[in-house]
Design an enzyme around this catalytic site. Structure first.
Site, PDB file in Angstrom:
ATOM      1  N   ASN A 195       0.861  -1.186   0.000  1.00  0.00           N
ATOM      2  CA  ASN A 195       0.000   0.000   0.000  1.00  0.00           C
ATOM      3  C   ASN A 195       0.898   1.237   0.000  1.00  0.00           C
ATOM      4  OD1 ASN A 195       0.479   0.966   2.853  1.00  0.00           O
ATOM      5  ND2 ASN A 195      -0.150  -1.147   3.214  1.00  0.00           N
ATOM      6  N   PRO A 243      -1.280 -11.765  11.215  1.00  0.00           N
ATOM      7  CA  PRO A 243      -1.671 -11.482  12.599  1.00  0.00           C
ATOM      8  C   PRO A 243      -1.925  -9.986  12.759  1.00  0.00           C
ATOM      9  CG  PRO A 243       0.690 -11.918  12.429  1.00  0.00           C
ATOM     10  CD  PRO A 243       0.103 -12.214  11.085  1.00  0.00           C
ATOM     11  N   ASP A 259      -3.367  -6.716   5.655  1.00  0.00           N
ATOM     12  CA  ASP A 259      -4.199  -7.634   6.434  1.00  0.00           C
ATOM     13  C   ASP A 259      -4.013  -9.079   5.973  1.00  0.00           C
ATOM     14  OD1 ASP A 259      -5.344  -5.718   8.107  1.00  0.00           O
ATOM     15  OD2 ASP A 259      -6.701  -5.076   6.511  1.00  0.00           O
TER      16      ASP A 259
HETATM   17  O1  C5P Z   1      -7.969  -2.893  11.378  1.00  0.00           O
HETATM   18  P1  C5P Z   1      -7.137  -1.846  10.795  1.00  0.00           P
HETATM   19  O2  C5P Z   1      -6.077  -2.352   9.874  1.00  0.00           O
HETATM   20  O3  C5P Z   1      -7.871  -0.697  10.198  1.00  0.00           O
HETATM   21  O4  C5P Z   1      -6.398  -1.214  12.091  1.00  0.00           O
HETATM   22  C1  C5P Z   1      -5.458  -0.221  11.999  1.00  0.00           C
HETATM   23  C2  C5P Z   1      -4.571  -0.241  13.205  1.00  0.00           C
HETATM   24  O5  C5P Z   1      -4.162  -1.563  13.522  1.00  0.00           O
HETATM   25  C3  C5P Z   1      -3.295   0.521  12.938  1.00  0.00           C
HETATM   26  O6  C5P Z   1      -2.853   1.071  14.156  1.00  0.00           O
HETATM   27  C4  C5P Z   1      -2.347  -0.573  12.439  1.00  0.00           C
HETATM   28  O7  C5P Z   1      -0.993  -0.234  12.651  1.00  0.00           O
HETATM   29  C5  C5P Z   1      -2.770  -1.762  13.292  1.00  0.00           C
HETATM   30  N1  C5P Z   1      -2.611  -3.053  12.629  1.00  0.00           N
HETATM   31  C6  C5P Z   1      -1.660  -3.949  13.057  1.00  0.00           C
HETATM   32  N2  C5P Z   1      -1.549  -5.188  12.458  1.00  0.00           N
HETATM   33  C7  C5P Z   1      -2.381  -5.538  11.467  1.00  0.00           C
HETATM   34  C8  C5P Z   1      -3.366  -4.646  11.017  1.00  0.00           C
HETATM   35  C9  C5P Z   1      -3.456  -3.409  11.605  1.00  0.00           C
HETATM   36  O8  C5P Z   1      -0.884  -3.617  13.965  1.00  0.00           O
HETATM   37  N3  C5P Z   1      -2.261  -6.730  10.915  1.00  0.00           N
END
Ligand code: C5P
Length: 397
Positions: A207, A305, A276
């Site tokens: 990204n 994870p 993700d």
């Molecule tokens: O669920 P989402 O990806 O929107 O969440 C964003 C937050 O979760 C951010 O702080 C990101 O750094 C963290 N995150 C993480 N590990 C992942 C996905 C998101 O630490 N696999």
């Protein structure tokens, strides 16, 4: 005793605005002193600055400063803050490379005071990669920028390069002079940038995260006395000076690096845009169109994870965990959902749109914790970093 701001003035049409900056600082209770480059004196005679500041104005490296044979060192020591406004591309280039060939740049190299730069120049000079890279280098060393504005420029061009409003510069300087050392003795862990998940030897899922937000937080925490570990995915930013920077590529590598530093940290701030999902079976060679159509047409993914959620589930009561929520709509509701779902102490929600979020220097955010939601005005990522740390510092007390 009032603080001393040394104002470095370089040769640029915007120099007339320095008079207003001097006045603003004086109103803020600050003693202002000026050092000029030789080219600056072609625009304004030092007498004007001497009259405004009621202090001697320094210009030449070898000028006689009565009773002071090493003037650059005494100027450097005297300053509580060194502001360079307006700052030309040339002076930034010299500073980025440690060149000290006049009194202003020698003082910049000799000072241990915080430095704030307000650039001003023609739009093409501003946008030139050389200038942008020099600014990035200076930023990574903890130098703060009050960035140039867009508009009509003295040369007749339109675009970015106009010196920031003097009032904005004065505020940035006054804010910086009150810099707190409230994170002294604290360990702060920050994740930044994207992760890169290989599909084969040449393709990947990723990204456009620039890492700027995470780097700004790491630098701000370091400036406030914290011991900082920065775990970053691939970005084009220089490692910030004085900060342990761990480079990773994939989410799994980021997870491992975070896991080894998390136990020791008092605050963990997860700004990274972690993928993700990752390809289930990355191939070491390059997949070929024709021979590997099946593999290329249907990519099997497995979930990575959630680093933030995993660490938050393991956190001790004395640790603070902060996450980010980049949203395209309903920022507050989504941030609050993330706060609960991931068991974070604070979520920084921000609206991602064409002029907000990734890869730019400004951000409009909302701080959401268990008690309240605080909407912040649009500000630079450096200022947002300070606002987040203010909130955490309060929570730690
Ligand atoms: O669920 P989402 O990806 O929107 O969440 C964003 C937050 O979760 C951010 O702080 C990101 O750094 C963290 N995150 C993480 N590990 C992942 C996905 C998101 O630490 N696999």
């Amino acid at each position: 005793m009032s603080k001393t701001v040394l104002i470095g003035v370089t040769g640029c049409v915007a120099i007339y605005k320095t008079c207003e900056i001097i006045r603003g600082l004086q109103k803020g209770g600050v003693r202002a002193k000026v050092v000029m480059t030789e080219s600056a004196t072609h625009f304004i005679n030092p007498t004007l600055f001497r009259s405004l500041t009621r202090e001697p104005v320094a210009v030449g490296l070898f000028d006689d400063a009565p009773g002071d044979p090493i003037h650059h060192v005494s100027l450097a020591k005297e300053a509580d803050l060194f502001l360079i406004a307006p700052c030309t591309a040339n002076v930034m280039a010299k500073m980025a490379h440690g060149i000290a060939d006049d009194l202003l740049t020698t003082t910049a190299l000799a000072t241990t005071a915080p430095i704030v730069i307000a650039p001003a120049m023609n739009v093409n000079m501003y946008e030139n990669v050389a200038t942008q890279q020099n600014m990035e280098t200076l930023r990574s060393r903890g130098i703060e920028f009050v960035d140039a504005e867009s508009g009509y420029l003295a040369c007749g061009d339109e675009g970015k390069g106009r010196l920031a409003d003097p009032a904005v510069i004065v505020k940035a300087v006054l804010d910086r002079l009150n810099v707190k050392r409230d994170l002294e003795g604290k360990r702060v862990l920050v994740t930044a940038g994207p992760t890169v998940e290989p599909i084969d030897a040449v393709r990947f899922i990723s990204n456009p995260s620039s890492g700027k937000m995470g780097f700004a937080i790491a630098v701000a925490a370091h400036n406030r006395g914290a011991d900082v570990t920065l775990v970053t995915g691939p970005v084009s930013l220089e490692d910030p000076a004085g900060i342990e920077t761990v480079h990773v590529k994939t989410a799994l590598e980021m997870f491992d690096a975070v896991e080894s530093a998390f136990g020791e940290s008092d605050i963990a701030i997860f700004t990274a845009a972690v993928s993700d999902y990752r390809p289930a079976s990355p191939v070491e060679r390059k997949l070929k169109k024709g021979a590997d159509d099946a593999a290329l047409e249907t990519l099997e993914l497995v979930e990575n994870p959630d680093i933030l959620a995993t660490m938050a589930s393991r956190k001790r009561p004395d640790q603070l965990v902060v996450g980010f929520a980049a949203e395209t709509e309903n920022v507050e509701a989504n941030a609050r959902k993330k706060l609960v779902g991931k068991k974070a102490d604070l979520i920084v929600g921000n609206l991602v749109s064409h002029d907000n979020g990734f890869a730019i220097d400004e951000n409009e955010a909302m701080l959401v914790d268990a008690r309240a939601s605080k909407e912040l005005p649009r500000m630079t990522k450096a200022q947002l970093a300070c606002a987040i740390l203010d909130e955490l510092s309060l929570a730690l007390q």
